[in-house]
Design a protein around this motif. Structure first.
Motif, PDB file in Angstrom:
ATOM      1  N   ARG A  23      74.401  13.248  67.821  1.00 56.74           N
ATOM      2  CA  ARG A  23      75.597  13.770  66.902  1.00 56.74           C
ATOM      3  C   ARG A  23      76.142  14.951  67.318  1.00 56.74           C
ATOM      4  O   ARG A  23      75.630  15.755  67.717  1.00 56.74           O
ATOM      5  CB  ARG A  23      75.126  13.740  65.610  1.00 56.74           C
ATOM      6  N   THR A  24      77.673  14.957  67.360  1.00 51.96           N
ATOM      7  CA  THR A  24      78.338  16.100  67.573  1.00 51.96           C
ATOM      8  C   THR A  24      79.567  15.956  66.638  1.00 51.96           C
ATOM      9  O   THR A  24      79.981  15.172  65.994  1.00 51.96           O
ATOM     10  CB  THR A  24      78.746  16.096  69.031  1.00 51.96           C
ATOM     11  N   HIS A  25      80.032  17.310  66.886  1.00 54.50           N
ATOM     12  CA  HIS A  25      81.483  17.288  66.106  1.00 54.50           C
ATOM     13  C   HIS A  25      82.820  17.228  67.166  1.00 54.50           C
ATOM     14  O   HIS A  25      82.442  17.596  68.165  1.00 54.50           O
ATOM     15  CB  HIS A  25      81.548  18.628  65.345  1.00 54.50           C
ATOM     16  N   TRP A  26      83.603  16.527  66.872  1.00 48.53           N
ATOM     17  CA  TRP A  26      84.803  16.156  67.463  1.00 48.53           C
ATOM     18  C   TRP A  26      85.731  17.069  67.329  1.00 48.53           C
ATOM     19  O   TRP A  26      86.633  17.114  66.452  1.00 48.53           O
ATOM     20  CB  TRP A  26      85.152  14.775  67.528  1.00 48.53           C
ATOM     21  N   ASP A  27      85.945  18.331  68.109  1.00 56.36           N
ATOM     22  CA  ASP A  27      86.580  19.403  67.800  1.00 56.36           C
ATOM     23  C   ASP A  27      87.563  19.560  69.017  1.00 56.36           C
ATOM     24  O   ASP A  27      87.670  19.023  70.132  1.00 56.36           O
ATOM     25  CB  ASP A  27      85.764  20.703  67.377  1.00 56.36           C
ATOM     26  N   GLY A  28      88.463  20.704  68.729  1.00 60.40           N
ATOM     27  CA  GLY A  28      89.522  21.232  69.783  1.00 60.40           C
ATOM     28  C   GLY A  28      90.483  20.107  69.964  1.00 60.40           C
ATOM     29  O   GLY A  28      91.395  20.464  70.950  1.00 60.40           O
ATOM     30  N   VAL A  29      90.788  19.312  69.104  1.00 60.01           N
ATOM     31  CA  VAL A  29      92.026  18.371  69.324  1.00 60.01           C
ATOM     32  C   VAL A  29      93.300  19.416  68.747  1.00 60.01           C
ATOM     33  O   VAL A  29      93.223  19.488  67.631  1.00 60.01           O
ATOM     34  CB  VAL A  29      91.827  17.168  68.513  1.00 60.01           C
ATOM     35  N   ARG A  30      94.232  19.386  69.488  1.00 58.89           N
ATOM     36  CA  ARG A  30      95.366  20.137  69.321  1.00 58.89           C
ATOM     37  C   ARG A  30      96.660  19.447  69.319  1.00 58.89           C
ATOM     38  O   ARG A  30      97.735  19.914  68.758  1.00 58.89           O
ATOM     39  CB  ARG A  30      95.519  21.411  70.095  1.00 58.89           C
ATOM     40  N   ASN A  31      96.684  18.163  69.711  1.00 59.36           N
ATOM     41  CA  ASN A  31      98.052  17.266  69.637  1.00 59.36           C
ATOM     42  C   ASN A  31      98.276  16.988  68.142  1.00 59.36           C
ATOM     43  O   ASN A  31      97.197  16.083  67.628  1.00 59.36           O
ATOM     44  CB  ASN A  31      97.539  16.031  70.490  1.00 59.36           C
ATOM     45  N   HIS A  32      99.261  16.787  67.700  1.00 53.75           N
ATOM     46  CA  HIS A  32      99.517  16.265  66.180  1.00 53.75           C
ATOM     47  C   HIS A  32      99.265  14.964  66.084  1.00 53.75           C
ATOM     48  O   HIS A  32      98.629  14.549  64.984  1.00 53.75           O
ATOM     49  CB  HIS A  32     100.798  16.861  65.725  1.00 53.75           C
ATOM     50  N   GLN A  33      99.704  14.219  66.711  1.00 52.15           N
ATOM     51  CA  GLN A  33      99.445  12.708  66.874  1.00 52.15           C
ATOM     52  C   GLN A  33      97.714  12.456  66.841  1.00 52.15           C
ATOM     53  O   GLN A  33      97.419  11.623  66.083  1.00 52.15           O
ATOM     54  CB  GLN A  33      99.925  11.820  67.850  1.00 52.15           C
ATOM     55  N   ALA A  34      97.141  12.910  67.754  1.00 51.62           N
ATOM     56  CA  ALA A  34      95.582  12.843  67.965  1.00 51.62           C
ATOM     57  C   ALA A  34      94.847  13.338  66.633  1.00 51.62           C
ATOM     58  O   ALA A  34      94.062  12.895  66.096  1.00 51.62           O
ATOM     59  CB  ALA A  34      95.002  13.446  69.094  1.00 51.62           C
ATOM     60  N   ALA A  35      95.543  14.539  66.256  1.00 51.43           N
ATOM     61  CA  ALA A  35      94.954  15.029  64.879  1.00 51.43           C
ATOM     62  C   ALA A  35      95.018  14.309  63.684  1.00 51.43           C
ATOM     63  O   ALA A  35      94.201  13.980  62.900  1.00 51.43           O
ATOM     64  CB  ALA A  35      95.505  16.393  64.649  1.00 51.43           C
ATOM     65  N   ALA A  36      96.392  13.778  63.576  1.00 45.48           N
ATOM     66  CA  ALA A  36      96.516  12.617  62.589  1.00 45.48           C
ATOM     67  C   ALA A  36      95.616  11.629  62.579  1.00 45.48           C
ATOM     68  O   ALA A  36      94.972  10.957  61.702  1.00 45.48           O
ATOM     69  CB  ALA A  36      97.907  12.250  62.666  1.00 45.48           C
ATOM     70  N   ASN A  37      95.161  10.872  63.851  1.00 49.08           N
ATOM     71  CA  ASN A  37      94.340   9.923  64.024  1.00 49.08           C
ATOM     72  C   ASN A  37      92.959  10.403  63.545  1.00 49.08           C
ATOM     73  O   ASN A  37      92.083   9.639  62.865  1.00 49.08           O
ATOM     74  CB  ASN A  37      94.109   9.421  65.411  1.00 49.08           C
ATOM     75  N   LEU A  38      92.457  11.716  63.821  1.00 47.34           N
ATOM     76  CA  LEU A  38      91.352  11.979  63.351  1.00 47.34           C
ATOM     77  C   LEU A  38      91.295  11.982  61.711  1.00 47.34           C
ATOM     78  O   LEU A  38      90.089  11.886  60.989  1.00 47.34           O
ATOM     79  CB  LEU A  38      90.750  13.422  63.726  1.00 47.34           C
ATOM     80  N   LYS A  39      92.276  12.562  61.352  1.00 51.95           N
ATOM     81  CA  LYS A  39      92.373  12.528  59.935  1.00 51.95           C
ATOM     82  C   LYS A  39      92.170  11.207  59.088  1.00 51.95           C
ATOM     83  O   LYS A  39      91.832  10.811  58.129  1.00 51.95           O
ATOM     84  CB  LYS A  39      93.547  13.154  59.488  1.00 51.95           C
ATOM     85  N   ALA A  40      92.705  10.005  59.874  1.00 56.46           N
ATOM     86  CA  ALA A  40      92.689   8.743  59.173  1.00 56.46           C
ATOM     87  C   ALA A  40      91.458   8.101  59.351  1.00 56.46           C
ATOM     88  O   ALA A  40      91.226   7.060  58.915  1.00 56.46           O
ATOM     89  CB  ALA A  40      93.757   7.914  60.039  1.00 56.46           C
ATOM     90  N   MET A  41      90.386   8.601  60.204  1.00 59.07           N
ATOM     91  CA  MET A  41      88.951   8.062  60.500  1.00 59.07           C
ATOM     92  C   MET A  41      88.420   8.235  59.079  1.00 59.07           C
ATOM     93  O   MET A  41      88.407   9.028  58.448  1.00 59.07           O
ATOM     94  CB  MET A  41      88.387   8.765  61.738  1.00 59.07           C
ATOM     95  N   LYS A  42      87.704   6.856  58.865  1.00 57.10           N
ATOM     96  CA  LYS A  42      86.637   6.632  57.730  1.00 57.10           C
ATOM     97  C   LYS A  42      85.255   6.770  58.371  1.00 57.10           C
ATOM     98  O   LYS A  42      85.016   6.273  59.349  1.00 57.10           O
ATOM     99  CB  LYS A  42      87.137   5.650  57.028  1.00 57.10           C
TER     100      LYS A  42
END
Length: 139
Positions: A23-42
């Motif tokens: 297990r790990t945290h998926w961090d360091g994403v700085r592109n707004h579209q990619a970040a929105a995709n992270l936010k949409a994950m359930k």
């Protein structure tokens, strides 16, 4: 359930390391579209683990183990991250070259937006890639 693809450069964070750590945290994403995709994950959503730059292939499946929360590596506090855990390797890696030449995968974000590090995968594309990878689409 959402379906995704997340990219990692193997020299920074490889599938083998993901498996070893579990297990790990998926961090360091700085592109707004990619970040929105992270936010949409359930919780429980599945994602292909893709080795970018080196290898350029889908090598495993991970799942969301913790939904979006603030990324402490972002001093401005604009971006977040999710936690991922390893589910299973693929039986057969699926290369970018295969994906680009497969008519059933026409329009997939991996080809249209090649620099996007976190992207949604349509159900029909998920099922097709799973077949190519030799794994059950319901994994």
């Amino acid at each position: 359930m959402g379906r995704w693809l997340v990219k990692s450069e193997p020299f920074k964070y490889s599938w083998d390391r993901m498996v070893a750590e579990g297990r790990t945290h998926w961090d360091g994403v700085r592109n707004h579209q990619a970040a929105a995709n992270l936010k949409a994950m359930k919780l429980g959503d599945r994602a292909f683990f893709y080795h970018s730059n080196e290898g350029k292939e889908i090598v495993g499946v991970v799942q969301v183990a913790r939904e979006y929360y603030p990324d402490p590596s972002d001093p401005a506090g604009r971006f977040g991250m999710v936690d991922m855990q390893a589910v299973a390797p693929v039986a057969q890696p699926v290369t970018l070259a295969q994906i680009k030449t497969d008519p059933a995968l026409e329009g997939i974000a991996l080809v249209r937006q090649s620099r996007l590090s976190v992207m949604a995968i349509e159900d029909e594309h998920w099922a097709h890639i799973c077949r190519l990878a030799g794994i059950d689409p319901d994994i």
